[in-house]
Design a protein around this motif. Structure first.
Motif, short mmCIF file in Angstrom:
data_model
loop_
_atom_site.label_atom_id
_atom_site.label_comp_id
_atom_site.label_asym_id
_atom_site.label_seq_id
_atom_site.Cartn_x
_atom_site.Cartn_y
_atom_site.Cartn_z
N GLY A 28 -10.34 32.19 -12.90
CA GLY A 28 -9.32 32.96 -13.58
C GLY A 28 -8.00 33.09 -12.86
N VAL A 29 -7.83 32.39 -11.75
CA VAL A 29 -6.51 32.37 -11.11
C VAL A 29 -5.61 31.51 -11.99
CG1 VAL A 29 -5.20 31.71 -9.06
CG2 VAL A 29 -7.55 32.57 -8.81
N PRO A 30 -4.43 31.99 -12.32
CA PRO A 30 -3.54 31.19 -13.17
C PRO A 30 -3.32 29.79 -12.58
CG PRO A 30 -2.66 33.40 -12.93
CD PRO A 30 -3.82 33.29 -11.98
N ALA A 31 -3.35 28.80 -13.46
CA ALA A 31 -3.17 27.42 -13.02
C ALA A 31 -1.84 27.24 -12.28
CB ALA A 31 -3.25 26.47 -14.21
N ALA A 32 -0.79 27.93 -12.74
CA ALA A 32 0.51 27.82 -12.08
C ALA A 32 0.43 28.31 -10.64
CB ALA A 32 1.57 28.62 -12.84
N THR A 33 -0.34 29.36 -10.40
CA THR A 33 -0.49 29.87 -9.04
C THR A 33 -1.20 28.86 -8.16
OG1 THR A 33 -0.53 32.15 -9.86
CG2 THR A 33 -1.45 31.77 -7.66
N LEU A 34 -2.26 28.26 -8.68
CA LEU A 34 -2.98 27.24 -7.92
C LEU A 34 -2.08 26.04 -7.61
CD1 LEU A 34 -6.44 27.38 -9.72
CD2 LEU A 34 -5.85 28.32 -7.46
N GLU A 35 -1.24 25.68 -8.55
CA GLU A 35 -0.30 24.57 -8.33
C GLU A 35 0.68 24.93 -7.22
OE1 GLU A 35 -0.33 21.59 -9.81
OE2 GLU A 35 -0.98 21.80 -11.89
N LEU A 36 1.21 26.15 -7.23
CA LEU A 36 2.17 26.58 -6.22
C LEU A 36 1.53 26.63 -4.83
CD1 LEU A 36 3.93 29.46 -8.19
CD2 LEU A 36 4.87 27.18 -7.69
N THR A 81 6.38 35.92 -8.93
CA THR A 81 5.82 37.25 -9.15
C THR A 81 5.22 37.78 -7.84
OG1 THR A 81 3.61 36.47 -9.70
CG2 THR A 81 5.22 36.60 -11.53
N ASP A 82 4.92 39.06 -7.82
CA ASP A 82 4.27 39.64 -6.63
C ASP A 82 2.91 38.98 -6.39
OD1 ASP A 82 6.43 41.30 -6.18
OD2 ASP A 82 5.48 43.06 -7.11
N ALA A 83 2.18 38.69 -7.45
CA ALA A 83 0.89 38.03 -7.30
C ALA A 83 1.05 36.63 -6.72
CB ALA A 83 0.16 37.98 -8.65
N GLU A 84 2.03 35.90 -7.20
CA GLU A 84 2.28 34.56 -6.67
C GLU A 84 2.70 34.62 -5.20
OE1 GLU A 84 3.65 32.26 -10.75
OE2 GLU A 84 5.16 33.36 -9.58
N ARG A 85 3.52 35.60 -4.87
CA ARG A 85 3.96 35.77 -3.48
C ARG A 85 2.76 36.06 -2.57
NH1 ARG A 85 9.31 36.37 -2.85
NH2 ARG A 85 10.55 36.53 -4.75
N ALA A 86 1.85 36.90 -3.04
CA ALA A 86 0.66 37.20 -2.25
C ALA A 86 -0.19 35.94 -2.06
CB ALA A 86 -0.15 38.30 -2.94
N ALA A 87 -0.32 35.12 -3.09
CA ALA A 87 -1.09 33.88 -2.99
C ALA A 87 -0.39 32.90 -2.05
CB ALA A 87 -1.29 33.27 -4.37
N LEU A 88 0.93 32.82 -2.12
CA LEU A 88 1.67 31.91 -1.25
C LEU A 88 1.56 32.36 0.22
CD1 LEU A 88 4.75 31.30 -3.55
CD2 LEU A 88 3.16 29.54 -2.73
N ALA A 89 1.63 33.66 0.46
CA ALA A 89 1.47 34.17 1.83
C ALA A 89 0.08 33.85 2.36
CB ALA A 89 1.74 35.67 1.86
N LEU A 90 -0.93 34.02 1.51
CA LEU A 90 -2.29 33.69 1.90
C LEU A 90 -2.41 32.19 2.21
CD1 LEU A 90 -5.22 34.65 2.30
CD2 LEU A 90 -5.58 34.24 -0.15
N ALA A 91 -1.81 31.36 1.38
CA ALA A 91 -1.85 29.91 1.60
C ALA A 91 -1.20 29.54 2.92
CB ALA A 91 -1.16 29.18 0.44
N GLU A 92 -0.06 30.15 3.21
CA GLU A 92 0.62 29.85 4.47
C GLU A 92 -0.22 30.27 5.67
OE1 GLU A 92 4.61 31.40 4.57
OE2 GLU A 92 5.31 29.90 3.13
N ALA A 93 -0.77 31.47 5.63
CA ALA A 93 -1.57 31.96 6.76
C ALA A 93 -2.83 31.10 6.95
CB ALA A 93 -1.95 33.42 6.53
N ALA A 94 -3.50 30.78 5.86
CA ALA A 94 -4.74 30.01 5.95
C ALA A 94 -4.48 28.55 6.33
CB ALA A 94 -5.51 30.09 4.64
N THR A 95 -3.28 28.08 6.09
CA THR A 95 -2.92 26.71 6.47
C THR A 95 -2.47 26.66 7.92
OG1 THR A 95 -2.33 26.16 4.20
CG2 THR A 95 -1.35 24.79 5.92
N ARG A 96 -1.82 27.71 8.39
CA ARG A 96 -1.31 27.76 9.77
C ARG A 96 -2.21 28.62 10.65
NH1 ARG A 96 4.83 28.74 7.73
NH2 ARG A 96 5.49 26.56 7.83
N LEU A 97 -3.47 28.33 10.68
CA LEU A 97 -4.46 29.16 11.37
C LEU A 97 -4.14 29.40 12.85
CD1 LEU A 97 -7.74 27.74 9.83
CD2 LEU A 97 -6.63 29.92 9.31
#
Length: 150
Positions: A28-36, A81-97
């Motif tokens: 149920g994560v929006p496809a656009a969020t997964l793409e970003l 959106t705030d939700a997209e920003r939270a997902a992008l921050a998570l992606a950055e942190a999990a990528t730059r371990l």
């Protein structure tokens, strides 16, 4: 730089990869969020194949050029959106371990948890890991985005 040849993936491996894809896209994560998220992690890792295919896929699925062009600077734009920003921050942190002692600090996790359910958070983490998996294969084997113009 020339791409390195590799042994083609086995049918069993392709099934496993398809399972990762389906699982991460079925919570149920929006496809656009997964793409970003895919695009941002791929930018960080310098994976031209995934940056190219990710941007093309996002555009094909209705993403705007303004947002695609701004993914690398998502903090400095009003496009997300705030939700997209939270997902992008998570992606950055999990990528730059290795960039910080606490690889994914509570503040980043908690921000994502405000916008996504437990299954959605699991799907985001799985998608980020899957993206990083592909980025590492492509970087190791020197895969390049196709040279197309126009």
């Amino acid at each position: 730089m020339q791409p390195r040849t590799t042994t083609p993936a086995s049918p069993e491996l392709m099934k496993a990869i398809n399972t990762l894809y389906k699982e991460s896209h079925s919570a149920g994560v929006p496809a656009a969020t997964l793409e970003l998220v895919h695009l941002r992690a791929s930018q960080i890792n310098g994976c031209s194949v995934c940056v190219d295919s990710g941007a093309r896929s996002a555009r094909k699925n209705g993403e705007t050029d303004d947002r695609l062009f701004a993914v690398a600077a998502w903090r400095e734009t009003s496009y997300f959106t705030d939700a997209e920003r939270a997902a992008l921050a998570l992606a950055e942190a999990a990528t730059r371990l290795a960039d910080r002692a606490d690889a994914v600090p509570d503040e980043i996790w908690d921000a994502a948890a405000k916008h996504y359910t437990e299954p959605q958070l699991g799907a985001l983490v799985l998608w980020i890991a899957t993206t990083n998996f592909f980025n590492r294969i492509n970087a190791t084997t020197r895969q390049m985005a196709p040279q197309t113009w126009g």
